[in-house]
Design an enzyme around this catalytic site. Structure first.
Site, PDB file in Angstrom:
ATOM      1  N   CYS A  91      10.999  -5.120  -8.504  1.00 32.12           N
ATOM      2  CA  CYS A  91      12.069  -4.545  -7.678  1.00 32.12           C
ATOM      3  C   CYS A  91      13.358  -5.354  -7.751  1.00 32.12           C
ATOM      4  CB  CYS A  91      11.611  -4.425  -6.235  1.00 32.12           C
ATOM      5  SG  CYS A  91      11.058  -5.991  -5.552  1.00 32.12           S
ATOM      6  N   GLU A  95      11.058  -2.080   2.502  1.00 29.32           N
ATOM      7  CA  GLU A  95      11.405  -2.918   1.351  1.00 29.32           C
ATOM      8  C   GLU A  95      11.554  -1.966   0.179  1.00 29.32           C
ATOM      9  OE1 GLU A  95      11.876  -6.204   1.345  1.00 29.32           O
ATOM     10  OE2 GLU A  95      11.314  -6.562   3.424  1.00 29.32           O
TER      11      GLU A  95
HETATM   12  P1  NAD Z   1       3.901   3.756  -4.991  1.00 26.98           P
HETATM   13  O1  NAD Z   1       3.981   5.066  -5.701  1.00 26.98           O
HETATM   14  O2  NAD Z   1       2.697   2.907  -5.169  1.00 26.98           O
HETATM   15  O3  NAD Z   1       4.156   4.077  -3.460  1.00 26.98           O
HETATM   16  C1  NAD Z   1       4.176   3.061  -2.473  1.00 26.98           C
HETATM   17  C2  NAD Z   1       3.206   3.427  -1.361  1.00 26.98           C
HETATM   18  O4  NAD Z   1       3.616   4.643  -0.739  1.00 26.98           O
HETATM   19  C3  NAD Z   1       1.779   3.646  -1.875  1.00 26.98           C
HETATM   20  O5  NAD Z   1       0.892   2.932  -1.039  1.00 26.98           O
HETATM   21  C4  NAD Z   1       1.605   5.147  -1.793  1.00 26.98           C
HETATM   22  O6  NAD Z   1       0.271   5.512  -1.497  1.00 26.98           O
HETATM   23  C5  NAD Z   1       2.528   5.541  -0.660  1.00 26.98           C
HETATM   24  N1  NAD Z   1       3.028   6.909  -0.811  1.00 26.98           N
HETATM   25  C6  NAD Z   1       3.428   7.488  -1.967  1.00 26.98           C
HETATM   26  N2  NAD Z   1       3.858   8.753  -1.722  1.00 26.98           N
HETATM   27  C7  NAD Z   1       3.724   8.956  -0.388  1.00 26.98           C
HETATM   28  C8  NAD Z   1       4.007  10.052   0.492  1.00 26.98           C
HETATM   29  N3  NAD Z   1       4.514  11.200   0.021  1.00 26.98           N
HETATM   30  N4  NAD Z   1       3.751   9.906   1.802  1.00 26.98           N
HETATM   31  C9  NAD Z   1       3.254   8.746   2.275  1.00 26.98           C
HETATM   32  N5  NAD Z   1       2.969   7.682   1.499  1.00 26.98           N
HETATM   33  C10 NAD Z   1       3.200   7.776   0.195  1.00 26.98           C
HETATM   34  O7  NAD Z   1       5.108   2.812  -5.404  1.00 26.98           O
HETATM   35  P2  NAD Z   1       6.588   3.209  -5.806  1.00 26.98           P
HETATM   36  O8  NAD Z   1       7.303   3.790  -4.634  1.00 26.98           O
HETATM   37  O9  NAD Z   1       6.642   3.924  -7.098  1.00 26.98           O
HETATM   38  O10 NAD Z   1       7.149   1.730  -6.057  1.00 26.98           O
HETATM   39  C11 NAD Z   1       8.263   1.511  -6.826  1.00 26.98           C
HETATM   40  C12 NAD Z   1       9.498   1.404  -5.947  1.00 26.98           C
HETATM   41  O11 NAD Z   1       9.288   0.384  -4.987  1.00 26.98           O
HETATM   42  C13 NAD Z   1      10.740   1.005  -6.701  1.00 26.98           C
HETATM   43  O12 NAD Z   1      11.843   1.721  -6.202  1.00 26.98           O
HETATM   44  C14 NAD Z   1      10.889  -0.480  -6.400  1.00 26.98           C
HETATM   45  O13 NAD Z   1      12.193  -0.979  -6.489  1.00 26.98           O
HETATM   46  C15 NAD Z   1      10.375  -0.526  -4.991  1.00 26.98           C
HETATM   47  N6  NAD Z   1       9.860  -1.857  -4.693  1.00 26.98           N
HETATM   48  C16 NAD Z   1      10.500  -2.599  -3.762  1.00 26.98           C
HETATM   49  C17 NAD Z   1      10.071  -3.883  -3.491  1.00 26.98           C
HETATM   50  C18 NAD Z   1      10.729  -4.751  -2.459  1.00 26.98           C
HETATM   51  O14 NAD Z   1      10.139  -5.755  -2.093  1.00 26.98           O
HETATM   52  N7  NAD Z   1      11.909  -4.409  -1.963  1.00 26.98           N
HETATM   53  C19 NAD Z   1       8.969  -4.385  -4.173  1.00 26.98           C
HETATM   54  C20 NAD Z   1       8.336  -3.591  -5.106  1.00 26.98           C
HETATM   55  C21 NAD Z   1       8.777  -2.313  -5.359  1.00 26.98           C
END
Ligand code: NAD
Length: 478
Positions: free
Chosen positions: A252, A218
């Site tokens: 998102c 997602e």
């Molecule tokens: P985040 O930084 O919290 O990361 C998401 C998860 O990935 C966390 O649990 C984190 O611990 C893990 N993570 C981070 N780096 C990692 C790595 N190198 N290796 C393994 N795991 C790792 O959140 P984010 O990515 O900054 O979230 C924002 C993004 O998510 C935006 O692009 C947004 O559009 C997208 N998003 C999508 C949805 C959807 O439903 N499609 C919903 C919310 C957010």
């Protein structure tokens, strides 16, 4: 016997093993267990509503009502919807068999997958962790939850609450950041459900390949909003402003930029400014309903975009509070950062195009968005957008609200993600639909197609198959 001292093992592999043993014991398969766990999640949300609201406020300065609407309330609706239809979704579905297999029966039997990992982001740290988990539990799986370390208050509250309410042999919380998530991804899992950015999405896919684990991603992207002269512009401005500035833009599916013609842009600019004042008052910094940016890194990234166009309204920042006022930018160059990166914050650029065709070409030249919104009264325009663009979802006359319809699938396409969930779609996602065919020994219908392939028998079988083809519409295609 070895005299070696026992090695200090991380608890994570043991946690996954415990969940696997529990799955293998069969305890998660009965509908009663699933219903009991879903009811327990509901109880956890209701009994700890205040604590959850406080954690969300501490992480994102989310207002209590917004937390009820977009996190706690959404989850409760998802649970109620799932409890209502669970039995129906789980029931085997009969499908017709071809005439040649006459006395046989065919059905689709839904089976649970095993251990499901849910890796969640920080922006809706409760909803995006538990909504997939509701589907995974409903489908009879065990679940390991990995909340985002960036929403630390919500993460630690969930880690305390889940063992108090849920079956600990089947649902576990693993807290932590990159090292813990990396270790989790090394385990043998039966499904990985990841929500977050595309860079980590690729890491998840690569890790999943080692065990051939199916993955749902997602992801995000830039969701466009088309507005034309036939729309009720006052209403459009209000709905766009709510969708964009909800959770301080960290949503998102938020509308990421407006696409419109120059004449409509000129009328829309003051209406968007008015709508911001209507929703958040003359000074949004003192509004109880306006959030803050999650951390300094994101704040700095967003502050750097504020000069990417002519400031229509906003542009006020307060680094100490990580506050960025609701900002509208016009005359934006499509090569600027605000138009090449997903914004994921309280900034809304307006891009002008000459026509709907140009807008469709603009959308088509970029990654497929998670959502596409349209404010128009023209059915021709609606049809053109629906048939000539691709996106995870389409909202006509409404931004973000499609998430609140539990019967609609929620997910992206192309760069905005793969797989979708919510309600019955979650049930399908976290299950394997097993094809089951059962044919009695007598009469020996299959004998018609067995070797030796004598002319007479083969001709008869051929005739039956031809008849089957012409009767095709009588056969259940699903
Ligand atoms: P985040 O930084 O919290 O990361 C998401 C998860 O990935 C966390 O649990 C984190 O611990 C893990 N993570 C981070 N780096 C990692 C790595 N190198 N290796 C393994 N795991 C790792 O959140 P984010 O990515 O900054 O979230 C924002 C993004 O998510 C935006 O692009 C947004 O559009 C997208 N998003 C999508 C949805 C959807 O439903 N499609 C919903 C919310 C957010």
């Amino acid at each position: 016997m070895s005299n070696q001292a026992p090695t200090l093992l991380s608890p994570l592999p043991n946690t996954v093993l415990r969940l696997r043993d529990s799955f293998n014991s069969g305890r998660t398969r009965p509908l009663e267990w699933r219903r009991g766990q879903l009811a327990a999640v509901r109880r956890m949300l209701v009994e700890n509503r205040d604590a959850l609201r406080e954690a969300l406020y501490a992480d994102l300065r989310k207002s209590g009502i917004e937390s009820d609407l977009t996190e706690i309330g959404m989850l409760i609706r998802e649970i109620d919807h799932t409890l209502r239809y669970l039995k129906r979704w789980q029931a085997p579905r009969r499908v017709r068999v071809p005439i040649l297999m006459g006395p046989g029966t065919a059905q689709i039997v839904r089976e649970s997958l095993g251990v499901v990992a849910v890796i969640a982001p920080w922006n809706y740290p409760l909803q995006l962790l538990l909504a997939p988990a509701i589907g995974a539990i409903a489908a009879g799986n065990t679940v390991v939850l990995k909340p985002s370390e960036l929403a630390s208050h919500t993460s630690s509250l969930i880690a305390r609450l889940v063992p108090r309410y849920l079956d600990q042999s089947a649902v576990a919380v693993v807290e932590g950041g990159i090292p813990e998530t990396t270790e989790l991804l090394e385990q043998k899992l039966n499904h990985i459900f990841y929500t977050g950015n595309a860079t980590v999405g690729r890491i998840v896919l690569r890790a999943a390949a080692a065990h051939l684990t199916p993955v749902t991603l997602e992801l995000g992207g830039k969701s466009p909003v088309w507005v034309d002269a036939t729309a009720d512009l006052v209403s459009a401005a209000r709905r766009i402003v709510w969708g964009r500035f909800l959770n301080a833009g960290q949503t998102c599916v938020a509308p990421d930029f407006v696409l419109t013609t120059p004449d409509v842009a000129a009328r829309l600019e003051p209406l968007l400014t008015d709508a911001i004042a209507e929703l958040y008052g003359p000074n949004p910094q003192s509004s109880p309903d306006y959030g803050r940016i999650i951390n300094d890194r994101q704040f700095g990234r967003l502050a750097g975009m504020l000069n990417d166009g002519r400031l229509v309204t906003g542009g006020v920042t307060d680094a100490a509070e990580r506050y960025i006022s609701p900002t509208i930018l016009a005359d934006v160059d499509s090569a600027s950062t605000v138009m090449t990166e997903e914004i994921f914050g309280p900034i809304l650029p307006i891009i002008t195009v000459a026509s709907l065709d140009e807008a469709i070409a603009f959308i088509g030249a970029r990654d497929k968005p998670l959502a596409l919104y349209a404010f128009t009264n023209s059915s021709e325009t609606r049809n053109a957008l629906l048939s000539r663009t691709s996106s995870g979802a389409v909202g006509i006359g409404a931004c973000v609200a499609h998430l609140m319809v539990p019967g609609l699938p929620f997910g992206g396409v192309g760069a905005s993600g793969m797989g979708s969930y919510h309600g019955g779609h979650s049930m399908a996602l976290f299950s394997h639909d097993k094809a089951v065919l059962s044919i009695p020994a007598r009469p020996d219908v299959l004998g018609l197609v067995h070797a030796p392939y004598e002319r007479r028998r083969t001709r008869l079988a051929h005739r039956l198959i031809t008849r089957l083809r012409s009767n095709r519409k009588g056969c259940n295609p699903s």
